[in-house]
Design a protein around this motif. Sequence first.
Motif, PDB file in Angstrom:
ATOM      1  N   ARG A 100      33.777  38.531  44.401  1.00 26.41           N
ATOM      2  CA  ARG A 100      34.263  37.372  45.148  1.00 26.41           C
ATOM      3  C   ARG A 100      34.043  37.516  46.643  1.00 26.41           C
ATOM      4  O   ARG A 100      34.263  38.581  47.214  1.00 26.41           O
ATOM      5  CB  ARG A 100      35.741  37.143  44.863  1.00 26.41           C
ATOM      6  N   ARG A 151      35.690  35.650  49.321  1.00 25.47           N
ATOM      7  CA  ARG A 151      36.692  34.706  49.805  1.00 25.47           C
ATOM      8  C   ARG A 151      36.718  34.696  51.333  1.00 25.47           C
ATOM      9  O   ARG A 151      36.359  35.667  51.979  1.00 25.47           O
ATOM     10  CB  ARG A 151      38.084  35.068  49.274  1.00 25.47           C
ATOM     11  N   GLY A 171      42.250  42.990  32.599  1.00 27.58           N
ATOM     12  CA  GLY A 171      42.250  41.570  32.882  1.00 27.58           C
ATOM     13  C   GLY A 171      41.552  40.743  31.817  1.00 27.58           C
ATOM     14  O   GLY A 171      41.691  40.962  30.609  1.00 27.58           O
ATOM     15  N   SER A 218      28.104  38.061  45.844  1.00 26.06           N
ATOM     16  CA  SER A 218      28.737  37.105  44.948  1.00 26.06           C
ATOM     17  C   SER A 218      27.708  36.408  44.079  1.00 26.06           C
ATOM     18  O   SER A 218      27.840  36.328  42.843  1.00 26.06           O
ATOM     19  CB  SER A 218      29.513  36.069  45.776  1.00 26.06           C
ATOM     20  N   SER A 231      32.057  39.659  38.456  1.00 26.48           N
ATOM     21  CA  SER A 231      32.108  38.834  39.658  1.00 26.48           C
ATOM     22  C   SER A 231      32.288  39.726  40.876  1.00 26.48           C
ATOM     23  O   SER A 231      32.744  40.867  40.777  1.00 26.48           O
ATOM     24  CB  SER A 231      33.251  37.817  39.589  1.00 26.48           C
ATOM     25  N   THR A 288      46.242  37.945  36.555  1.00 26.11           N
ATOM     26  CA  THR A 288      45.583  39.239  36.370  1.00 26.11           C
ATOM     27  C   THR A 288      45.781  40.048  37.647  1.00 26.11           C
ATOM     28  O   THR A 288      46.370  39.583  38.620  1.00 26.11           O
ATOM     29  CB  THR A 288      44.076  39.074  36.116  1.00 26.11           C
ATOM     30  N   LYS A 330      52.591  37.257  45.617  1.00 31.41           N
ATOM     31  CA  LYS A 330      52.053  36.839  44.325  1.00 31.41           C
ATOM     32  C   LYS A 330      53.031  35.919  43.605  1.00 31.41           C
ATOM     33  O   LYS A 330      52.639  34.870  43.055  1.00 31.41           O
ATOM     34  CB  LYS A 330      51.756  38.073  43.476  1.00 31.41           C
ATOM     35  N   ALA A 336      43.863  40.484  39.903  1.00 33.52           N
ATOM     36  CA  ALA A 336      43.107  39.932  41.027  1.00 33.52           C
ATOM     37  C   ALA A 336      44.017  39.476  42.156  1.00 33.52           C
ATOM     38  O   ALA A 336      43.570  39.369  43.310  1.00 33.52           O
ATOM     39  CB  ALA A 336      42.248  38.766  40.556  1.00 33.52           C
ATOM     40  N   TRP A 337      45.291  39.203  41.852  1.00 32.84           N
ATOM     41  CA  TRP A 337      46.207  38.686  42.867  1.00 32.84           C
ATOM     42  C   TRP A 337      47.162  39.743  43.397  1.00 32.84           C
ATOM     43  O   TRP A 337      48.032  39.447  44.218  1.00 32.84           O
ATOM     44  CB  TRP A 337      47.014  37.519  42.280  1.00 32.84           C
TER      45      TRP A 337
END
Length: 239
Positions: free
Chosen positions: A87, A89, A18, A103, A85, A179, A190, A181-182
């Motif tokens: 995350r 969410r 990424g 986080s 990171s 990247t 996506k 990440a999805w």
Amino acid sequence: MTGSLQDRTVLVIGRGSGIARAVVLAARDAGARVVAAGRDAEALAAAYAGEPGITTETVDVTDDDTIAALGERLGRIDHVVSTASARARGRLQDLSRESVRASLDTKVIGPLMLAKHLGPRIDAGGSFVLFSGVAAFKIAVGTLAVAVTNGAADTLTRSLAVELAPVRVNAISPGVIDTGAWDALGDEGKAAMFAEQSERNPARRVGTADDIAGAVLFALTNTFLTGVTLAVDGGEALT
């Protein structure tokens, strides 16, 4: 090879894929000696096997002892980029104290401790590049903890720019970037999300890891830039 980072040592903290990988390769191609560091030493070594100009190291930004030890091993350096990171969410009712703490620990306290331990090792003209994110500027339901973390990263950037001067400190604030990440959304999810994003933002496309790497190189090499968060988000925060 000659380039804007010729003969400089750049430490990039993150995964071997990424955005972190794009930054590592871009810095190497600009002439830097690059050290890629992260918690999974074996994965990093495999990711950069056979890549000239790149070595790998172990560090956990949530563990001060590993940061100090990395500094001892590296000695003098020129630039530090932290892409790490964790995350958190989700809507308010779905957030746990542990995920919010992780986080902040990874993206705010970790870089603060990197500055504490590695700042004294940075040569004249060097810098730190941290990461924020568009959630700090575009408030939306489901990104509460991400927004708080990114906002804190922005404040940390400005504070360190003053405290570490003349070492420069800047941050990059990505929008939606293509990247892994999805990938959790699945191929169809996506694709749908990226299509919706491309229709809405002024750039009319989703960002790439290379878009972010280019911004990082600008932050590393512009010696009159400090205390700034660069939004590389296709104008997403405007919509």
